[in-house]
Motif scaffolding. Structure first.
Motif, short mmCIF file in Angstrom:
data_model
loop_
_atom_site.label_atom_id
_atom_site.label_comp_id
_atom_site.label_asym_id
_atom_site.label_seq_id
_atom_site.Cartn_x
_atom_site.Cartn_y
_atom_site.Cartn_z
N ILE A 1 1.06 -1.19 -0.07
CA ILE A 1 -0.17 -0.30 0.21
C ILE A 1 0.60 1.28 -0.21
CG2 ILE A 1 -1.67 1.08 1.38
CD1 ILE A 1 -3.23 -1.36 2.59
N VAL A 2 2.10 1.15 0.69
CA VAL A 2 2.64 2.32 1.11
C VAL A 2 3.29 2.63 -0.20
CG1 VAL A 2 4.81 3.21 2.03
CG2 VAL A 2 3.21 2.79 3.25
N THR A 3 4.83 1.25 -1.02
CA THR A 3 4.68 1.73 -2.17
C THR A 3 3.61 2.13 -3.02
OG1 THR A 3 6.00 -0.80 -1.47
CG2 THR A 3 6.08 0.52 -3.80
N GLY A 4 2.76 1.65 -3.42
CA GLY A 4 1.44 1.87 -3.80
C GLY A 4 1.67 3.77 -3.78
N LEU A 5 0.91 3.93 -2.94
CA LEU A 5 0.61 5.27 -2.77
C LEU A 5 2.31 6.51 -3.63
CD1 LEU A 5 -0.98 5.58 0.66
CD2 LEU A 5 -1.82 5.74 -2.12
N ILE A 6 3.14 6.11 -2.66
CA ILE A 6 4.55 6.67 -3.48
C ILE A 6 4.82 7.11 -4.78
CG2 ILE A 6 6.80 6.70 -3.31
CD1 ILE A 6 7.17 5.64 -0.05
N LEU A 7 4.53 4.92 -5.34
CA LEU A 7 4.57 5.21 -6.64
C LEU A 7 3.44 6.15 -7.65
CD1 LEU A 7 5.20 4.20 -9.47
CD2 LEU A 7 4.11 2.02 -9.18
N LEU A 8 2.40 6.42 -6.82
CA LEU A 8 1.50 7.56 -7.47
C LEU A 8 1.33 8.74 -7.05
CD1 LEU A 8 -1.80 7.86 -8.36
CD2 LEU A 8 -2.63 7.68 -5.97
N VAL A 9 2.07 9.22 -6.14
CA VAL A 9 2.86 10.21 -6.15
C VAL A 9 3.97 10.68 -6.84
CG1 VAL A 9 3.96 11.98 -4.50
CG2 VAL A 9 2.56 10.61 -3.11
N ALA A 10 4.25 9.94 -7.11
CA ALA A 10 5.58 10.27 -8.29
C ALA A 10 4.90 10.22 -9.56
CB ALA A 10 6.35 8.92 -8.26
N ALA A 11 3.90 9.64 -10.09
CA ALA A 11 3.57 10.13 -11.40
C ALA A 11 2.72 10.87 -11.47
CB ALA A 11 2.68 8.70 -11.78
N SER A 12 2.22 11.78 -10.15
CA SER A 12 1.02 12.52 -10.10
C SER A 12 2.56 13.74 -10.10
CB SER A 12 0.63 12.90 -8.57
OG SER A 12 -0.23 11.72 -8.27
N VAL A 13 3.71 14.36 -9.25
CA VAL A 13 4.57 14.38 -9.03
C VAL A 13 5.04 14.66 -11.00
CG1 VAL A 13 6.85 16.10 -9.00
CG2 VAL A 13 4.67 15.26 -7.72
N ASP A 14 5.03 14.12 -11.50
CA ASP A 14 5.65 13.63 -13.67
C ASP A 14 4.39 14.50 -13.76
OD1 ASP A 14 6.96 13.65 -15.75
OD2 ASP A 14 5.94 11.66 -15.97
N ALA A 15 3.17 14.14 -14.24
CA ALA A 15 2.13 14.72 -14.52
C ALA A 15 2.18 16.30 -14.31
CB ALA A 15 0.85 13.58 -14.19
N LEU A 16 1.74 16.81 -12.86
CA LEU A 16 1.63 18.31 -12.72
C LEU A 16 3.27 19.31 -13.19
CD1 LEU A 16 0.28 17.29 -9.19
CD2 LEU A 16 -0.91 18.66 -11.01
N ALA A 17 4.39 18.12 -12.81
CA ALA A 17 5.69 19.01 -13.93
C ALA A 17 5.35 19.33 -15.32
CB ALA A 17 6.39 18.24 -13.62
N ARG A 18 5.30 18.45 -15.81
CA ARG A 18 4.80 18.62 -17.00
C ARG A 18 3.24 19.59 -17.62
NH1 ARG A 18 6.72 14.57 -20.52
NH2 ARG A 18 4.92 14.90 -22.27
N ARG A 19 2.52 19.81 -16.76
CA ARG A 19 1.67 20.45 -17.63
C ARG A 19 2.35 22.29 -17.59
NH1 ARG A 19 -3.82 20.14 -13.66
NH2 ARG A 19 -3.95 17.74 -15.19
#
Length: 418
Positions: free
Chosen positions: A392-410
């Motif tokens: 669960i924790v690893t999945g949440l961290i992965l989701l945060v990383a992907a979100s950071v990437d998407a927001l950074a690209r935007r």
């Protein structure tokens, strides 16, 4: 950016930014969405501090060495996945590719009595052939990589069972092979490699400054170069000091000290693939295809060959991950390459800073992300958390990383910082 300009004896003007202007420029890029591996590095520091405070054993020499052996499998596979992700593709079969290649080397070593120096190359070639087939189907036939590699994921899982006779566990008894992801370098060699790494990095940095200066290009301030070299030197010296201390419970029976053998192997591939991506025309072509495939095609870049090649590299590195997994366990079984291997490897690449949208990423991201994954898995294990909680924790961290990437690209698109 504030700069100073000097003229060499040959009349070439060299533009040198100041340290302050370099830092301001870097901060502007961060604010514009170019985060790189910064979030992962900060996360790694925070997680390490939390686990160190919660459990004293987390920062012990024995556990520190174990982190390298534990994370190496994910790091190697993630290194290959970065090439695939740079093109905006995905390889869901990387985990079981590593399992199949691990089974090949174990079968050759144990069942056929081969030596490690003949069995390992066969396993590596097996990985490259798998990568070529996957890349051919994606590039030439036009099947989406998700579908191709999902089919391979299922097929290789079955192939692994066939190779192992339906569920047999094959042990490896080759001493050298088993030492790859279990044993340590002698203390003297540990320090020699540390010094060589520092000197080599310093030489590479100075050579880059000299090369850019000769062509009249902007060079990094020497203060920044000194900070990079000094930071790496401190990091390596502290790590080597910890790893060269005796960490065995009973040294009289079995002494444990020295840098794990797997560390210089990771370092070798880190330098190799960083050079390939950053200093060769092939690397520039990979980024170009990942950034805009049609533009790359019109520029004369052999897009299909690039697409095939990244799958070859990806499966080649997966085979190394499989070899290290078998070496670590001194055996291979139907679960080798399965379970959380693929998820953690993809997570390592993305958490480290590689974009899922293609065109952005470096090989160092695999090392940083792999370290984050290993720290989470190891630290939460020491604290007694269940496997479910770790997922669960690893999945949440992965989701945060992907979100950071998407927001950074935007944000980068909004500010024009592409």
């Amino acid at each position: 950016m504030t700069t100073t300009t000097t003229t060499t004896a040959g009349g070439v003007k060299v533009v040198k930014p100041t340290v302050a202007s370099y830092i301001n420029d870097y901060w502007s890029r961060v604010r514009g969405g170019d985060l790189g591996g910064l979030p992962a590095i900060l996360g790694l520091v925070v997680l390490s501090l939390i686990f160190a405070i919660a459990r004293d054993t987390f920062i012990s020499g024995l556990n520190f060495a174990n982190l390298f052996n534990q994370g190496a499998i994910y790091i190697f596979i993630a290194m290959g996945l970065i090439f695939v992700l740079l093109l905006g593709e995905i390889d869901l079969s990387a985990g079981y590719t590593s399992g199949v290649c691990g089974a090949v080397v174990a079968i050759l070593l144990t069942n056929h009595g081969w030596e490690w120096y003949t069995a390992i190359p066969v396993a590596l070639i097996t990985g490259m052939v798998i990568g070529f087939v996957l890349g051919f189907l994606v590039a030439k036939i036009g099947i989406p990589s998700f579908v191709v590699t999902l089919a391979a994921f299922l097929g290789f899982q079955g192939l692994l069972l066939v190779l192992l006779g339906g569920g047999t566990n094959i042990s490896t008894r080759n001493e050298f092979f088993n030492s790859l992801n279990n044993d340590n370098l002698p203390v003297s060699w540990s320090w020699i490699l540390t010094i060589l790494a520092i000197v080599g990095y310093a030489g590479a940095q100075l050579n880059q400054v000299r090369s850019r200066a000769k062509r009249g290009l902007v060079t990094d301030p020497m203060g920044i170069v000194a900070m990079r070299v000094g930071g790496l030197a401190v990091l390596l010296i502290v790590a080597t000091s910890i790893l060269t201390q005796e960490r065995a419970i009973n040294p009289a029976i079995n002494s444990l000290k020295g840098v794990p053998i797997v560390v210089p192997i990771i370092g070798f591939f880190l330098v190799l693939w960083t050079f390939v991506l950053g200093r060769t025309s092939y690397g520039r072509h990979v980024y170009a295809v990942g950034g805009n495939t049609e533009a790359a095609r019109r520029a004369g870049i052999p897009v299909d060959r690039i697409r095939i090649s990244v799958f070859v590299i990806g499966s080649f590195m997966a085979s190394i991950g499989g070899i290290m997994a078998v070496s670590r366990a001194s055996s291979v079984d139907p679960n080798t390459g399965g379970s959380n291997i693929l998820l953690y490897s993809v997570g390592a690449a993305v958490i480290g800073g590689t974009s899922l949208f293609g065109g952005k990423g470096k090989v160092i991201n695999a090392v940083i992300g792999g370290a984050v994954i290993a720290v989470i898995d190891n630290g939460m294990g020491l604290m007694g958390f269940s496997s479910g909680t770790k997922f669960i924790v690893t999945g949440l961290i992965l989701l945060v990383a992907a979100s950071v990437d998407a927001l950074a690209r935007r944000r980068a698109a909004a500010t024009g910082n592409r």
